[in-house]
Design a protein around this motif. Structure first.
Motif, PDB file in Angstrom:
ATOM      1  N   GLN A 165      -3.928   3.530   3.891  1.00 19.23           N
ATOM      2  CA  GLN A 165      -2.974   3.263   4.965  1.00 19.23           C
ATOM      3  C   GLN A 165      -2.408   4.579   5.495  1.00 19.23           C
ATOM      4  O   GLN A 165      -2.209   4.733   6.707  1.00 19.23           O
ATOM      5  CB  GLN A 165      -1.848   2.363   4.454  1.00 19.23           C
ATOM      6  CG  GLN A 165      -0.976   1.775   5.547  1.00 19.23           C
ATOM      7  CD  GLN A 165      -0.016   0.738   4.988  1.00 19.23           C
ATOM      8  OE1 GLN A 165       0.944   1.076   4.297  1.00 19.23           O
ATOM      9  NE2 GLN A 165      -0.274  -0.528   5.262  1.00 19.23           N
TER      10      GLN A 165
ATOM     11  N   HIS B 120      -4.778  -3.956   3.436  1.00 18.29           N
ATOM     12  CA  HIS B 120      -5.348  -2.895   4.276  1.00 18.29           C
ATOM     13  C   HIS B 120      -6.678  -2.388   3.711  1.00 18.29           C
ATOM     14  O   HIS B 120      -7.508  -1.858   4.453  1.00 18.29           O
ATOM     15  CB  HIS B 120      -4.357  -1.733   4.391  1.00 18.29           C
ATOM     16  CG  HIS B 120      -4.780  -0.652   5.332  1.00 18.29           C
ATOM     17  ND1 HIS B 120      -4.642  -0.759   6.703  1.00 18.29           N
ATOM     18  CD2 HIS B 120      -5.349   0.551   5.098  1.00 18.29           C
ATOM     19  CE1 HIS B 120      -5.107   0.340   7.272  1.00 18.29           C
ATOM     20  NE2 HIS B 120      -5.538   1.157   6.340  1.00 18.29           N
ATOM     21  N   TYR B 121      -6.894  -2.564   2.415  1.00 16.39           N
ATOM     22  CA  TYR B 121      -8.110  -2.060   1.765  1.00 16.39           C
ATOM     23  C   TYR B 121      -9.269  -3.062   1.810  1.00 16.39           C
ATOM     24  O   TYR B 121     -10.375  -2.728   1.372  1.00 16.39           O
ATOM     25  CB  TYR B 121      -7.834  -1.735   0.293  1.00 16.39           C
ATOM     26  CG  TYR B 121      -6.749  -0.705   0.042  1.00 16.39           C
ATOM     27  CD1 TYR B 121      -6.276   0.128   1.042  1.00 16.39           C
ATOM     28  CD2 TYR B 121      -6.185  -0.578  -1.239  1.00 16.39           C
ATOM     29  CE1 TYR B 121      -5.281   1.071   0.784  1.00 16.39           C
ATOM     30  CE2 TYR B 121      -5.200   0.364  -1.497  1.00 16.39           C
ATOM     31  CZ  TYR B 121      -4.735   1.180  -0.489  1.00 16.39           C
ATOM     32  OH  TYR B 121      -3.763   2.110  -0.752  1.00 16.39           O
TER      33      TYR B 121
ATOM     34  N   GLU C 168       0.825  -1.205   0.000  1.00 15.76           N
ATOM     35  CA  GLU C 168       0.000   0.000   0.000  1.00 15.76           C
ATOM     36  C   GLU C 168       0.860   1.257   0.000  1.00 15.76           C
ATOM     37  O   GLU C 168       0.562   2.224  -0.728  1.00 15.76           O
ATOM     38  CB  GLU C 168      -0.919   0.018   1.229  1.00 15.76           C
ATOM     39  CG  GLU C 168      -1.989  -1.060   1.226  1.00 15.76           C
ATOM     40  CD  GLU C 168      -1.549  -2.338   1.898  1.00 15.76           C
ATOM     41  OE1 GLU C 168      -2.422  -3.166   2.211  1.00 15.76           O
ATOM     42  OE2 GLU C 168      -0.315  -2.515   2.113  1.00 15.76           O
TER      43      GLU C 168
ATOM     44  N   HIS D 166      -9.763   5.201   4.418  1.00 20.88           N
ATOM     45  CA  HIS D 166      -9.373   3.798   4.411  1.00 20.88           C
ATOM     46  C   HIS D 166      -7.998   3.571   3.788  1.00 20.88           C
ATOM     47  O   HIS D 166      -7.557   2.408   3.669  1.00 20.88           O
ATOM     48  CB  HIS D 166     -10.423   2.960   3.688  1.00 20.88           C
ATOM     49  CG  HIS D 166     -11.763   2.999   4.343  1.00 20.88           C
ATOM     50  ND1 HIS D 166     -11.937   2.747   5.685  1.00 20.88           N
ATOM     51  CD2 HIS D 166     -13.003   3.288   3.854  1.00 20.88           C
ATOM     52  CE1 HIS D 166     -13.223   2.858   6.000  1.00 20.88           C
ATOM     53  NE2 HIS D 166     -13.878   3.189   4.916  1.00 20.88           N
TER      54      HIS D 166
END
Length: 294
Positions: free
Chosen positions: A275, A108-109, A27, A273
């Motif tokens: 990082q 992370h998404y 990310e 949203h």
């Protein structure tokens, strides 16, 4: 001559789309404004599907053949019912692979990435006649007059599926913050009430925020500035057939110079949203202007 010290393409060795591929958790590389390139990650076409790599399947009303989600409606294509069903299945397969790939690269998404349109771009980029605002051979960041994004990120997965050896030729440009500093002094605030009026008249799909206004001005100022197009910091990048690449197209200055036959998947992600939300165009512009852009 342009300054070619722009170096934002990062290559990765993946040969598989699935969860067993080696690259994940990148990310930060993407959010820093880099282009992630996968030179050994082709999208495999069955022999019978190669016939769709021809401009005759486009209906002539749009430059792309696309699937609109969540329903997967096929638009921009012409052909028999059976042909269109097979074309729809091809593009849908790319959507599914791209989504699985993106979630592996960017865990992370997960749970927040939203699928946008999936498209097959069958036409040749070079020589296409269009207005300067729609001329994608000029360096620009993506922003849309009728579709305000309100800061939502535009993540795109591209794949060159050309079968005749033709690369997709791009130019990439200066970092977003430097680009914003270049043009912000000449960008005025929107007229009071203009966002409400455009929405009421159906010119925009929803109310345009000041962020959308600034992004559109950055898009237009860059495309209209021929000296910037000639001499700004930039570099040429050729994506060979079989290459997949991933980029935030609202952040990375890019221009498509030549190439034919490409698949593209758009995803949307809200700023909170990310990082590192501070790397987004919205937060960068707010920092530079020292005020919220609502």
């Amino acid at each position: 001559m342009p300054d070619t010290r722009v170096d934002i393409v990062r290559e990765f060795p993946d040969t598989r789309w699935g969860d067993d591929g080696p690259t994940r958790g990148v990310e930060a590389v993407l959010e820093d404004g880099n282009v992630l390139s996968f030179p050994q990650l082709p999208f495999a076409l069955a022999e019978v599907e190669c016939r769709f790599l021809d401009e005759r399947w486009a209906d002539g009303k749009a430059k792309n053949i696309s699937l609109r989600w969540p329903g997967g409606e096929l638009r921009g294509a012409a052909g028999t019912r059976r042909d269109l069903a097979e074309l729809q299945a091809l593009i849908a397969r790319f959507a599914e692979l791209s989504e699985a790939f993106a979630l592996r690269l960017f865990p992370h998404y997960r749970g927040h990435l939203r699928r946008g349109n999936t498209s097959l771009r069958p036409t040749q980029v070079a020589g296409r006649v269009t207005s300067w605002r729609k001329d994608d051979t000029r360096l620009h960041v993506d922003a849309f007059p009728s579709n305000p994004m309100h800061g939502t990120r535009l993540l795109r997965v591209f794949c060159n599926v050309n079968t005749s050896g033709q690369p997709r030729e791009w130019r990439v440009g200066e970092p977003f913050a430097a680009h914003a500093r270049r043009y912000l002094p000449s960008i005025t605030r929107p007229l009071p009430g203009s966002a409400w009026l455009m929405n009421a008249l159906g010119i925009t799909k929803r109310r345009r925020t000041e962020y959308d206004h600034v992004m559109l001005q950055l898009h237009d100022h860059a495309k209209a500035d021929l000296e910037f197009q000639r001499s700004s910091p930039q570099a040429r990048v050729d994506f060979a057939p079989g290459t997949t690449w991933v980029v935030y197209s609202d952040q990375v200055l890019h221009a498509a110079m030549a190439g034919q036959h490409m698949l593209e998947q758009t995803f949307y992600l809200d700023v909170e949203h990310l990082q590192r939300p501070e790397t987004s165009p919205l937060r960068t512009l707010e920092h530079l202007l020292r005020r919220p852009l609502r």
